[in-house]
Scaffold this motif. Structure first.
Motif, short mmCIF file in Angstrom:
data_model
loop_
_atom_site.label_atom_id
_atom_site.label_comp_id
_atom_site.label_asym_id
_atom_site.label_seq_id
_atom_site.Cartn_x
_atom_site.Cartn_y
_atom_site.Cartn_z
N HIS A 174 0.81 -1.22 0.00
CA HIS A 174 0.00 0.00 0.00
C HIS A 174 0.84 1.28 0.00
O HIS A 174 0.45 2.28 -0.56
CB HIS A 174 -1.01 0.01 1.17
CG HIS A 174 -0.40 0.34 2.51
ND1 HIS A 174 0.30 -0.56 3.26
CD2 HIS A 174 -0.40 1.49 3.22
CE1 HIS A 174 0.70 0.01 4.39
NE2 HIS A 174 0.29 1.26 4.39
N ASP A 175 2.01 1.23 0.63
CA ASP A 175 2.86 2.42 0.70
C ASP A 175 4.05 2.35 -0.24
O ASP A 175 5.02 3.09 -0.05
CB ASP A 175 3.36 2.61 2.15
CG ASP A 175 2.47 3.54 2.97
OD1 ASP A 175 1.64 4.26 2.37
OD2 ASP A 175 2.61 3.54 4.21
N LYS A 178 6.09 5.23 -1.52
CA LYS A 178 7.02 6.00 -0.68
C LYS A 178 8.47 5.85 -1.13
O LYS A 178 9.31 6.64 -0.72
CB LYS A 178 6.87 5.57 0.79
CG LYS A 178 5.62 6.17 1.42
CD LYS A 178 5.64 6.05 2.93
CE LYS A 178 4.38 6.71 3.50
NZ LYS A 178 4.23 6.41 4.94
N HIS A 203 2.64 9.78 -2.69
CA HIS A 203 2.97 8.35 -2.63
C HIS A 203 1.79 7.48 -3.05
O HIS A 203 1.97 6.37 -3.54
CB HIS A 203 3.50 7.95 -1.24
CG HIS A 203 2.46 7.71 -0.18
ND1 HIS A 203 1.93 8.71 0.59
CD2 HIS A 203 1.84 6.58 0.24
CE1 HIS A 203 1.04 8.20 1.44
NE2 HIS A 203 0.97 6.90 1.25
N HIS A 228 -5.86 4.32 -0.19
CA HIS A 228 -5.91 4.01 1.25
C HIS A 228 -5.96 5.24 2.15
O HIS A 228 -6.17 5.13 3.35
CB HIS A 228 -4.76 3.08 1.67
CG HIS A 228 -3.39 3.68 1.58
ND1 HIS A 228 -2.68 3.78 0.40
CD2 HIS A 228 -2.58 4.22 2.52
CE1 HIS A 228 -1.51 4.35 0.62
NE2 HIS A 228 -1.42 4.63 1.91
N HIS A 229 -5.75 6.44 1.59
CA HIS A 229 -5.92 7.66 2.40
C HIS A 229 -7.23 8.38 2.11
O HIS A 229 -7.46 9.48 2.61
CB HIS A 229 -4.74 8.61 2.20
CG HIS A 229 -3.47 8.11 2.84
ND1 HIS A 229 -3.24 8.17 4.20
CD2 HIS A 229 -2.38 7.52 2.31
CE1 HIS A 229 -2.05 7.64 4.47
NE2 HIS A 229 -1.51 7.23 3.34
N ASP A 257 -4.30 0.57 8.47
CA ASP A 257 -3.19 1.54 8.38
C ASP A 257 -3.21 2.51 9.56
O ASP A 257 -2.20 2.73 10.24
CB ASP A 257 -3.34 2.28 7.04
CG ASP A 257 -2.21 3.27 6.77
OD1 ASP A 257 -1.09 3.03 7.27
OD2 ASP A 257 -2.44 4.24 6.04
N ALA A 382 0.06 10.90 8.15
CA ALA A 382 0.57 10.57 6.81
C ALA A 382 0.42 9.10 6.57
O ALA A 382 0.45 8.62 5.52
CB ALA A 382 2.02 10.99 6.69
FE LIG Z 1 0.12 5.70 3.00
#
Ligand SMILES: [Fe+2]
Length: 382
Positions: A174-175, A178, A203, A228-229, A257, A382
């Motif tokens: 998911h990240d 980054k 990201h 996801h955010h 998360d 974040a």
């Molecule tokens: Fe994230």
């Protein structure tokens, strides 16, 4: 055994279970008696909690949802994949990630399948306490925790194994975007400026771009990186979607998360206890999440983890001995301190499911936590 956070370790305590780092190296073996320099070493290596053998609960073993070996194997794979991706991007830009995907995704998929298999074969398992990690390993350790937690949630949502694996791939990646964010922003100890925040938020978009062109990642799994955010009530990023505009996998991972970010130790504060994190999710930010997803999380968390200390409404202090899924707030406990702070001659065990008049009033980690986390901003941003 009791799981004790590194900041609470004292010389003379005995290690109950060997401590292994993410690469599989044994840092201290079971039975080692801690010295100040060992504690310092553990802190430097980013270990946040240790299972300690003491006379409060020598026979109590905090259970694992996923074995340390399987967890470590996944941590190693996602880290390799991330570092490989960073190099590939430096070499070729984002033009062709084909070779990277061919090389890296297979091993990751196997490691993810192993995690899913263990979770499926252990349907009574609750998440007790996550592995602890240091801040600069935050992203990879966090990715693995979010993967495990999302998979657990998926079992409560009734997903079959194929769907769980797809969700778990999306969750562990998911990240991944980054890797494109400068370290100076990722590791900045203070609050981010406006431009830095805008960069950090990229990201999501970049992670989606990377995964979308990778063969072998399904589109719903790739959307986890993208969405996801986003928040159930709207107001998230990058697109400000709301409700069912957000794909289901992303709605699952969003909860995992934020929960994991709240319970993780960071440089500037200790993680919240599961109890405090769940309370925060339910009371402070509940409209961020689909209620069904929040419930799936609650169903899988040991709010009072085995091996942790709690205070009862009688004023007594107890250590949690076992927890049953579906009755997480009423575990079996062993009294280790009476109301006047004395250690009982013979410790008494109580199954709180059978004593409706007794209740846990708080998890004892929060007492010390409030003092040093009080003035910090709330986590999970974040
Ligand atoms: Fe994230």
């Amino acid at each position: 055994m009791r799981r004790v956070f590194v900041d609470d370790l004292r010389p003379g305590m005995r290690v109950g279970r060997s401590i292994v780092d993410a690469a599989g190296r044994v840092l201290l073996t079971a039975g080692t008696v801690l010295k100040p320099r060992y504690i310092q070493y553990l802190r430097q290596r980013g270990i946040a909690a240790v299972d300690i053998l003491d006379d409060l609960a020598p026979d109590v073993v905090p259970p694992d949802v996923v074995s340390p070996q399987t967890r470590m194997a996944l941590t190693a794979e996602i880290r390799n994949l991330g570092e490989d991706l960073r190099q590939e991007l430096n070499r070729t830009g984002a033009r062709s990630l084909r070779r990277w995907a061919d090389r890296s995704l297979g091993p990751l998929r196997s490691a993810v399948a192993a995690v899913v298999d263990e979770i499926v074969s252990n349907p009574q398992a609750l998440l007790h306490m996550q592995e602890i990690r240091l801040h600069d390993e935050y992203t990879w350790g966090h990715s693995v925790d979010v993967c495990i937690l999302s998979t657990l949630m998926g079992t409560s949502l009734g997903y079959d194994v194929a769907r769980l694996r797809e969700l778990a791939m999306g969750a562990v990646l998911h990240d991944i975007g980054k890797v494109t964010i400068p370290e100076s922003i990722l590791k900045k100890p203070g609050p981010l400026t406006e431009e830095e925040t805008a960069e950090m938020r990229q990201h999501t978009v970049r992670g989606f771009e990377i995964l979308r062109q990778s063969e072998g990642i399904s589109l719903p799994a790739a959307h986890v990186a993208y969405q996801h955010h986003e928040r159930w009530s709207g107001g998230g990023y990058p697109r400000g979607l709301r409700g069912e505009e957000i794909l289901e996998f992303a709605r699952v991972v969003a909860v995992a998360d934020v929960y994991d970010a709240m319970t993780a130790d960071r440089v500037y504060r200790k993680g919240y206890s599961p109890e405090r994190a769940l309370r925060n999710l339910r009371e402070v930010v509940s409209d961020w999440f689909e209620p069904r997803m929040l419930q799936a999380l609650v169903d899988n968390i040991a709010v009072y983890p085995v091996g942790s200390l709690v205070e009862l409404n009688t004023g007594e202090v107890a250590v949690v001995v076992s927890v049953r899924k579906g009755a997480a707030e009423r575990p079996r406990v062993r009294i280790v301190e009476d109301a006047s702070g004395r250690r009982p001659e013979r410790p008494r065990e109580l199954d709180l499911e059978r004593y409706p008049g007794l209740a846990i009033v708080r998890s004892l980690r929060d007492v010390e936590n409030q003092a040093d986390a009080g003035q910090q901003a709330s986590p999970g941003g974040a």
